[in-house]
Design a protein around this motif. Structure first.
Motif, PDB file in Angstrom:
ATOM      1  N   VAL A 121       0.800  -1.233   0.000  1.00  0.00           N
ATOM      2  CA  VAL A 121       0.000   0.000   0.000  1.00  0.00           C
ATOM      3  C   VAL A 121       0.828   1.276   0.000  1.00  0.00           C
ATOM      4  O   VAL A 121       0.266   2.366   0.027  1.00  0.00           O
ATOM      5  CB  VAL A 121      -0.970   0.025   1.217  1.00  0.00           C
ATOM      6  N   VAL A 152      -4.928  -6.627   4.265  1.00  0.00           N
ATOM      7  CA  VAL A 152      -5.151  -5.207   3.957  1.00  0.00           C
ATOM      8  C   VAL A 152      -6.542  -4.763   4.378  1.00  0.00           C
ATOM      9  O   VAL A 152      -6.708  -3.720   5.028  1.00  0.00           O
ATOM     10  CB  VAL A 152      -4.921  -4.939   2.457  1.00  0.00           C
ATOM     11  N   ASP A 153      -7.555  -5.529   4.018  1.00  0.00           N
ATOM     12  CA  ASP A 153      -8.928  -5.122   4.352  1.00  0.00           C
ATOM     13  C   ASP A 153      -9.180  -5.079   5.856  1.00  0.00           C
ATOM     14  O   ASP A 153      -9.646  -4.058   6.380  1.00  0.00           O
ATOM     15  CB  ASP A 153      -9.930  -6.052   3.659  1.00  0.00           C
ATOM     16  N   GLY A 175      -7.279  -2.323   7.361  1.00  0.00           N
ATOM     17  CA  GLY A 175      -7.892  -1.053   6.984  1.00  0.00           C
ATOM     18  C   GLY A 175      -9.076  -0.724   7.874  1.00  0.00           C
ATOM     19  O   GLY A 175      -9.253   0.427   8.289  1.00  0.00           O
ATOM     20  N   ARG A 176      -9.897  -1.738   8.166  1.00  0.00           N
ATOM     21  CA  ARG A 176     -11.041  -1.506   9.060  1.00  0.00           C
ATOM     22  C   ARG A 176     -10.571  -1.156  10.466  1.00  0.00           C
ATOM     23  O   ARG A 176     -11.161  -0.294  11.137  1.00  0.00           O
ATOM     24  CB  ARG A 176     -11.938  -2.742   9.080  1.00  0.00           C
ATOM     25  N   ALA A 216      -7.507   4.142   6.056  1.00  0.00           N
ATOM     26  CA  ALA A 216      -7.450   2.682   5.939  1.00  0.00           C
ATOM     27  C   ALA A 216      -6.106   2.199   5.413  1.00  0.00           C
ATOM     28  O   ALA A 216      -5.609   1.145   5.839  1.00  0.00           O
ATOM     29  CB  ALA A 216      -8.577   2.204   5.007  1.00  0.00           C
ATOM     30  N   LEU A 217      -5.502   2.952   4.502  1.00  0.00           N
ATOM     31  CA  LEU A 217      -4.238   2.510   3.913  1.00  0.00           C
ATOM     32  C   LEU A 217      -3.080   2.538   4.906  1.00  0.00           C
ATOM     33  O   LEU A 217      -2.016   1.982   4.627  1.00  0.00           O
ATOM     34  CB  LEU A 217      -3.895   3.381   2.698  1.00  0.00           C
ATOM     35  N   GLY A 222      -3.337   1.079   7.770  1.00  0.00           N
ATOM     36  CA  GLY A 222      -3.505  -0.127   8.575  1.00  0.00           C
ATOM     37  C   GLY A 222      -2.333  -1.094   8.505  1.00  0.00           C
ATOM     38  O   GLY A 222      -1.830  -1.543   9.548  1.00  0.00           O
TER      39      GLY A 222
END
Length: 437
Positions: free
Chosen positions: A46, A170-171, A174-175, A184-185, A187
């Motif tokens: 990211v 990543v997801d 991000g949350r 989020a990026l 994270g």
């Protein structure tokens, strides 16, 4: 505290004792590499997207890779010099600690929307990248000459767990970041902070006895004398260490060229995918598989480097990287499968080149010049990666992803004439026996 002199005397005559210490060293290095791999993945996955979000536009999207690879260049230089004097434990431990602090700075910069702080922090974060790469040498310090490729491969394959998990988190990361009120990026850099700091602690606490200091103490008397004064920081002028053999130049060329090809294509793949409307989960999948291909094949490729030879495997890496560039360039814009194939070949080619080059360098050096030479070469690797990362954004802005991919693949083939030159100069591929110096 271990009596280094007594241990050195013991491993000179007792192969079982050497193998036992080597197994312990590899275990500690492997644990640190699992953690280090998780930290490494953040910038790869990211970094470019975070810069794109904060700065706007694609022109500086390659800047994060350029910055943390420039930071890794400085760190590699310092770690190599520090290790030559004080050993692997302190050099690698402090390097990971610096990387963790840099990752924390990226999180703060993202939360504050500060581009200058982001760029400074990415530079410091690069220390973790350099340390993660230099840890492979710790696995070779006590290895038998014919097993150096395999030993280096264990450090790389251990990186796989964290390096593959990171992009695929990543997801959720991000949350988590959004829940903490930050972009989020950022994270993945939260994970990098914890991972790098933990890796440093593992090395500082458990890498005892220090494998480099022990290998130097166990070296033949003439090799110890060559660098003893400099290593001790004595007032007397140090005896000049022997010059590395031609295999060191060949190994450096292999690793530099494979780094350029890999970084250039890898850096812009997330940007290319986002432009094609792929989601973050797809980006994480492709980069995760790519990073897995960079490290997971190591146990097989390391054995092949020892058995087939350094030079044939180095040539195979160039051919594999060329294939990766061709597939990436010709892949239809909507083809996730072909992007996965291209990035898998890209990771595999880099892996083979790194292990073949590492073995060439270790074969061509002795303890009196080894860590310093390794650090210098890793500086070249990092600088070449920085240049490739920066240039990749410019090439993308001026042309497209296909041109970038073709160019990267063709550049990798330049390692072949360098290897042929080194072979004529002094047998860089010696099957694991010390190279001529």
């Amino acid at each position: 505290m271990h009596d280094l002199s007594a241990l050195a005397q013991r491993i000179r005559t007792d192969d079982d004792a050497r193998r036992a210490l080597q197994r312990r060293t590899l275990t500690v290095v492997a644990v640190s590499q699992v953690l280090g791999g998780a930290g490494l993945a953040a910038g790869i996955t990211v970094g470019a997207l975070l810069a794109q979000q904060l700065v706007g536009g694609d022109g500086l999207a390659g800047a994060p890779t350029a910055l943390f690879t420039l930071g890794s260049a400085l760190a590699a230089f310092l770690i190599g010099r520090f290790t030559q004097r004080h050993g692997r434990r302190l050099g690698l431990g402090l390097g990971f600690a610096a990387g963790g602090l840099g990752a924390l700075g990226v999180v703060v910069a993202a939360a504050a929307g500060s581009v200058p702080l982001l760029f400074v922090s990415l530079f410091v974060y690069g220390a973790g990248t350099a340390t993660n790469l230099q840890a492979r040498y710790a696995g070779t310090d006590l290895a038998a000459p014919a097993q150096r490729g395999t030993a280096a491969s264990i450090a790389l394959v251990a990186t796989t767990a964290g390096a593959v998990a990171g992009p695929n988190l990543v997801d959720p990361l991000g949350r988590l970041a959004l829940g903490m009120g930050i972009p989020a990026l950022a994270g993945p850099f939260l994970l990098a902070t914890v991972a790098y700091l933990s890796a440093g602690i593992v090395l500082l606490v458990f890498l005892r006895p220090d494998p480099f200091l022990l290998a130097r103490a166990a070296a033949p008397a003439d090799e110890q004398a060559a660098g003893a004064a400099g290593a001790a920081g004595a007032a007397l002028p140090p005896s000049p260490p022997p010059r590395p053999g031609p295999g060191a130049i060949a190994g450096a060329a292999v690793m530099v060229l494979t780094q350029i090809a890999m970084v250039a294509i890898m850096t812009m793949t997330p940007v290319h995918m986002r432009a094609m409307d792929f989601g973050l989960s797809a980006v994480g999948l492709v980069i995760g598989i790519h990073v897995g291909a960079m490290y997971l094949p190591s146990l097989v490729t390391g054995i092949l480097v020892d058995r087939v030879g350094r030079v044939p495997m180095a040539i195979a890496s160039g051919v594999t990287l060329l294939a990766a560039g061709i597939v990436a360039a010709l892949a239809p814009e909507s083809s996730l499968g072909l992007l996965i194939l291209a990035l898998t070949l890209l990771g595999l080619g880099w892996n083979v080149g790194l292990l073949a080059g590492t073995a060439l360098v270790v074969d061509a050096t002795v303890p009196a010049n080894r860590a310093r030479t390794q650090g210098t070469i890793d500086v070249l690797i990092a600088l070449s990666g920085a240049g490739a990362g920066a240039a990749s954004g410019v090439v993308m802005a001026a042309s497209d992803y296909s041109v970038l991919s073709f160019t990267g693949g063709i550049l990798a083939l330049l390692l072949i004439p360098v290897l042929l030159w080194a072979a004529r100069s002094g047998r860089p591929d010696d099957g694991g026996r010390p190279a001529r110096r």
